[in-house]
Design a protein around this motif. Structure first.
Motif, PDB file in Angstrom:
ATOM      1  N   ALA A  98       0.847  -1.206   0.000  1.00 28.87           N
ATOM      2  CA  ALA A  98       0.000   0.000   0.000  1.00 28.87           C
ATOM      3  C   ALA A  98       0.874   1.245   0.000  1.00 28.87           C
ATOM      4  N   LYS A  99       1.915   1.226   0.824  1.00 28.08           N
ATOM      5  CA  LYS A  99       2.819   2.382   0.907  1.00 28.08           C
ATOM      6  C   LYS A  99       3.498   2.619  -0.451  1.00 28.08           C
ATOM      7  N   ALA A 100       3.948   1.529  -1.101  1.00 32.73           N
ATOM      8  CA  ALA A 100       4.621   1.672  -2.399  1.00 32.73           C
ATOM      9  C   ALA A 100       3.677   2.328  -3.409  1.00 32.73           C
ATOM     10  N   ALA A 101       2.419   1.897  -3.410  1.00 34.37           N
ATOM     11  CA  ALA A 101       1.446   2.461  -4.359  1.00 34.37           C
ATOM     12  C   ALA A 101       1.210   3.941  -4.073  1.00 34.37           C
ATOM     13  N   VAL A 102       1.110   4.278  -2.794  1.00 35.82           N
ATOM     14  CA  VAL A 102       0.848   5.668  -2.413  1.00 35.82           C
ATOM     15  C   VAL A 102       2.077   6.544  -2.698  1.00 35.82           C
ATOM     16  N   GLU A 103       3.260   6.022  -2.416  1.00 32.62           N
ATOM     17  CA  GLU A 103       4.496   6.795  -2.670  1.00 32.62           C
ATOM     18  C   GLU A 103       4.654   7.098  -4.160  1.00 32.62           C
ATOM     19  N   LYS A 104       4.234   6.153  -4.991  1.00 28.22           N
ATOM     20  CA  LYS A 104       4.344   6.345  -6.434  1.00 28.22           C
ATOM     21  C   LYS A 104       3.447   7.506  -6.866  1.00 28.22           C
ATOM     22  N   GLU A 105       2.284   7.578  -6.269  1.00 33.23           N
ATOM     23  CA  GLU A 105       1.299   8.605  -6.632  1.00 33.23           C
ATOM     24  C   GLU A 105       1.677   9.980  -6.041  1.00 33.23           C
ATOM     25  N   PRO A 126       4.876  17.744  12.185  1.00 31.83           N
ATOM     26  CA  PRO A 126       6.247  17.280  11.972  1.00 31.83           C
ATOM     27  C   PRO A 126       7.168  17.886  13.018  1.00 31.83           C
ATOM     28  N   GLY A 127       8.308  17.313  13.170  1.00 34.55           N
ATOM     29  CA  GLY A 127       9.249  17.875  14.147  1.00 34.55           C
ATOM     30  C   GLY A 127      10.181  16.793  14.601  1.00 34.55           C
ATOM     31  N   TYR A 128      10.862  17.055  15.703  1.00 37.12           N
ATOM     32  CA  TYR A 128      11.816  16.087  16.205  1.00 37.12           C
ATOM     33  C   TYR A 128      11.073  14.790  16.545  1.00 37.12           C
ATOM     34  N   GLY A 129      11.519  13.707  15.974  1.00 38.24           N
ATOM     35  CA  GLY A 129      10.891  12.421  16.289  1.00 38.24           C
ATOM     36  C   GLY A 129       9.618  12.149  15.509  1.00 38.24           C
ATOM     37  N   ALA A 130       9.284  12.994  14.553  1.00 39.10           N
ATOM     38  CA  ALA A 130       8.071  12.756  13.761  1.00 39.10           C
ATOM     39  C   ALA A 130       8.355  13.052  12.298  1.00 39.10           C
ATOM     40  N   GLU A 131       7.899  12.159  11.452  1.00 39.81           N
ATOM     41  CA  GLU A 131       8.181  12.328  10.024  1.00 39.81           C
ATOM     42  C   GLU A 131       7.168  11.527   9.209  1.00 39.81           C
ATOM     43  N   ILE A 132       7.209  11.712   7.908  1.00 43.11           N
ATOM     44  CA  ILE A 132       6.470  10.822   7.006  1.00 43.11           C
ATOM     45  C   ILE A 132       7.521   9.888   6.426  1.00 43.11           C
ATOM     46  N   ARG A 133       7.484   8.635   6.863  1.00 41.33           N
ATOM     47  CA  ARG A 133       8.507   7.698   6.374  1.00 41.33           C
ATOM     48  C   ARG A 133       8.386   7.455   4.871  1.00 41.33           C
ATOM     49  N   LYS A 134       9.526   7.168   4.267  1.00 40.98           N
ATOM     50  CA  LYS A 134       9.506   6.804   2.842  1.00 40.98           C
ATOM     51  C   LYS A 134       9.172   5.328   2.683  1.00 40.98           C
ATOM     52  N   VAL A 135       9.729   4.533   3.611  1.00 36.71           N
ATOM     53  CA  VAL A 135       9.486   3.085   3.633  1.00 36.71           C
ATOM     54  C   VAL A 135       9.016   2.753   5.050  1.00 36.71           C
ATOM     55  N   CYS A 136       7.949   1.954   5.159  1.00 38.46           N
ATOM     56  CA  CYS A 136       7.335   1.798   6.486  1.00 38.46           C
ATOM     57  C   CYS A 136       8.204   1.060   7.502  1.00 38.46           C
ATOM     58  N   SER A 137       9.136   0.231   7.060  1.00 43.55           N
ATOM     59  CA  SER A 137       9.961  -0.509   8.019  1.00 43.55           C
ATOM     60  C   SER A 137      11.218   0.261   8.426  1.00 43.55           C
ATOM     61  N   GLN A 138      11.419   1.434   7.831  1.00 44.37           N
ATOM     62  CA  GLN A 138      12.657   2.184   8.109  1.00 44.37           C
ATOM     63  C   GLN A 138      12.372   3.650   8.412  1.00 44.37           C
ATOM     64  N   ILE A 139      13.144   4.204   9.339  1.00 43.42           N
ATOM     65  CA  ILE A 139      13.065   5.658   9.527  1.00 43.42           C
ATOM     66  C   ILE A 139      13.766   6.325   8.347  1.00 43.42           C
ATOM     67  N   ASN A 140      13.506   7.595   8.139  1.00 46.97           N
ATOM     68  CA  ASN A 140      14.200   8.316   7.065  1.00 46.97           C
ATOM     69  C   ASN A 140      15.614   8.676   7.542  1.00 46.97           C
ATOM     70  N   TYR A 141      16.580   8.472   6.664  1.00 47.07           N
ATOM     71  CA  TYR A 141      17.970   8.807   7.049  1.00 47.07           C
ATOM     72  C   TYR A 141      18.409  10.084   6.345  1.00 47.07           C
ATOM     73  N   ILE A 199       4.077  12.096   1.359  1.00 50.69           N
ATOM     74  CA  ILE A 199       2.884  12.795   1.887  1.00 50.69           C
ATOM     75  C   ILE A 199       2.106  11.972   2.914  1.00 50.69           C
ATOM     76  N   VAL A 200       1.947  10.671   2.637  1.00 48.47           N
ATOM     77  CA  VAL A 200       1.027   9.861   3.449  1.00 48.47           C
ATOM     78  C   VAL A 200       1.818   9.019   4.457  1.00 48.47           C
ATOM     79  N   SER A 201       1.461   9.143   5.736  1.00 48.17           N
ATOM     80  CA  SER A 201       2.220   8.439   6.770  1.00 48.17           C
ATOM     81  C   SER A 201       1.860   6.957   6.818  1.00 48.17           C
ATOM     82  N   CYS A 202       2.802   6.178   7.328  1.00 45.65           N
ATOM     83  CA  CYS A 202       2.560   4.739   7.515  1.00 45.65           C
ATOM     84  C   CYS A 202       1.511   4.524   8.599  1.00 45.65           C
TER      85      CYS A 202
END
Ligand code: HEM
Length: 361
Positions: free
Chosen positions: A152-159, A346-361, A163-166
């Motif tokens: 689901a995340k991959a489909a949403v990220e493509k679109e 958004p802020g410290y400790g909060a983000e919209i991840r790119k991949v749901c199993s990983q934090i953004n680096y 933007i959309v959080s896990c």
């Protein structure tokens, strides 16, 4: 091995499965209430660790900052909910229908630990630990449906990338799974706008009530999240779908209907502790009020049978007899659960991840 010794071994194994693997995680051993067949054993372990059971009661979650149609209103990703629904529908088609149960449980296990921040999906965190919630005793070898969320995340990220959080995807997916499994009888709008967290620790899964919980344990664990005992009764109806391992109920067969217990006994003897059986013997793939009709002789866990207590029996009977009432209540309770501990900016400790199993680096 004697019963208490076996219970102690099981509890220690469950606890050891949690925080041991970490590199930089927290060091506290969780105090897992209701996860041991013998309550005295787990209570003793909690005492030894100097842990209390559940934190103090909280006010009901308000979900301030969330709104229905969040991704439409901002115009940021109007197809988000549709894309999640399509991903869930296609991943849970035919023989995979049961996976929907996993999606509903994922949302619950996310909500009760650090709130709805998708911490349950992480493999590694900002603290660099890998002993994440996924590896905690209630979750390890048990949670399923991660690949559906990833799709689901991959489909949403493509679109609409970034933007959309896990956390929102989890909430949407649980709603869609409920709709499918209830044969379209349960539908509710999901307020969205959650951000994803960056931390996740196995020991914190001790916030999840265990299958050996009493009504008082359930009351405390739900109150710690701002939920009521009535919410616990309503949400436990999710045990009308999905699977459970023999190790969580094999010690209480004598409390069940003798014929049902004999069948379970034979199945578990042949399959072993990790063998999974349907939670609802009658309509295992339908999210319906059958669970309440099964209480107390045809449910698997002590925590299910506990709902026949004087504090909860009226609600159980109303749900068992009513037409459509429980379904409506379930949707409302899922919305309430989805508001627990949300991060909405958004802020410290909060983000919209790119991949749901990983934090953004
Ligand atoms: C009230 C306290 C609860 C307890 C003690 C509890 C405990 C459990 C346990 C022990 C299992 C079996 C896990 C295994 O064998 O690996 C299970 C399965 C499940 N639970 Fe709960 N649960 C509770 C509440 C909930 C809630 C609130 C929901 C959702 C709203 C839920 C949804 C499910 C589902 C759908 C499954 C089957 C999962 C699958 O087939 O993958 N449970 N639960």
């Amino acid at each position: 091995m004697s019963k208490p010794a076996a219970a102690l071994v099981m509890l220690l194994a469950l606890v050891a499965a949690g925080p041991a693997a970490g590199d930089g995680g927290s060091t506290r051993l969780g105090c897992f209430v209701g996860w041991s067949p013998l309550k005295t054993v787990s209570s003793l372990l909690c005492l030894l660790q100097g842990s209390s059971t559940f934190p103090s009661p909280k006010p009901a979650p308000t979900g301030q900052g969330l709104s229905v149609g969040y991704y439409n209103k901002s115009g940021s990703c109007p197809k988000a909910e549709q894309l999640v629904r399509e991903a869930v529908t296609s991943a849970t088609n035919g023989a995979n229908r049961g996976l929907n149960a996993g999606l509903i449980r994922l949302h619950f296990h996310d909500a009760f630990v650090r709130g709805c921040d998708a911490s349950v999906l992480l493999d590694k965190t900002a603290s660099n630990n890998t002993d994440t919630e996924k590896t905690g005793p209630p979750n390890k070898d048990s949670l399923r449906g991660f690949e559906v969320i990833d799709a689901a995340k991959a489909a949403v990220e493509k679109e609409c990338p970034g933007i959309v959080s896990c956390a929102d995807i989890l909430a949407f997916a649980a709603r869609d799974a409920s709709y499918i499994l209830s044969n379209e009888k349960i539908y509710y709008e999901v307020p969205a706008g959650r951000y994803d967290g960056r931390e996740s620790f196995a020991d914190e899964t001790d916030q999840l009530p265990g299958p050996g919980s009493s009504v008082q344990d359930l009351k405390k664990s739900f109150a710690a999240q701002g939920l009521s005992l009535a919410d616990a009764v309503t949400l436990s109806g999710a045990h009308s779908i999905g699977l459970a391992r023999c190790l969580f109920f094999k010690d209480r067969l004598s409390a069940m209907d003798p014929g049902y217990a004999a069948t379970l006994n034979a199945t578990c003897n042949a399959g072993g502790d990790s063998y999974k059986v349907n939670q609802d013997y009658k309509s295992p793939d339908v999210l319906d009020n059958q669970y309440y009709k099964n209480i107390d002789k045809f449910v698997l866990f002590a925590s299910d049978a506990a709902l026949k207590s004087s504090e909860t029996i009226d609600q159980v009977n109303a749900n068992a007899g009513g037409y459509g009432k429980w379904e409506k209540d379930f949707g409302d309770a899922m919305v309430k659960m989805g508001k627990i501990g949300v991060i909405t900016s958004p802020g410290y400790g909060a983000e919209i991840r790119k991949v749901c199993s990983q934090i953004n680096y």
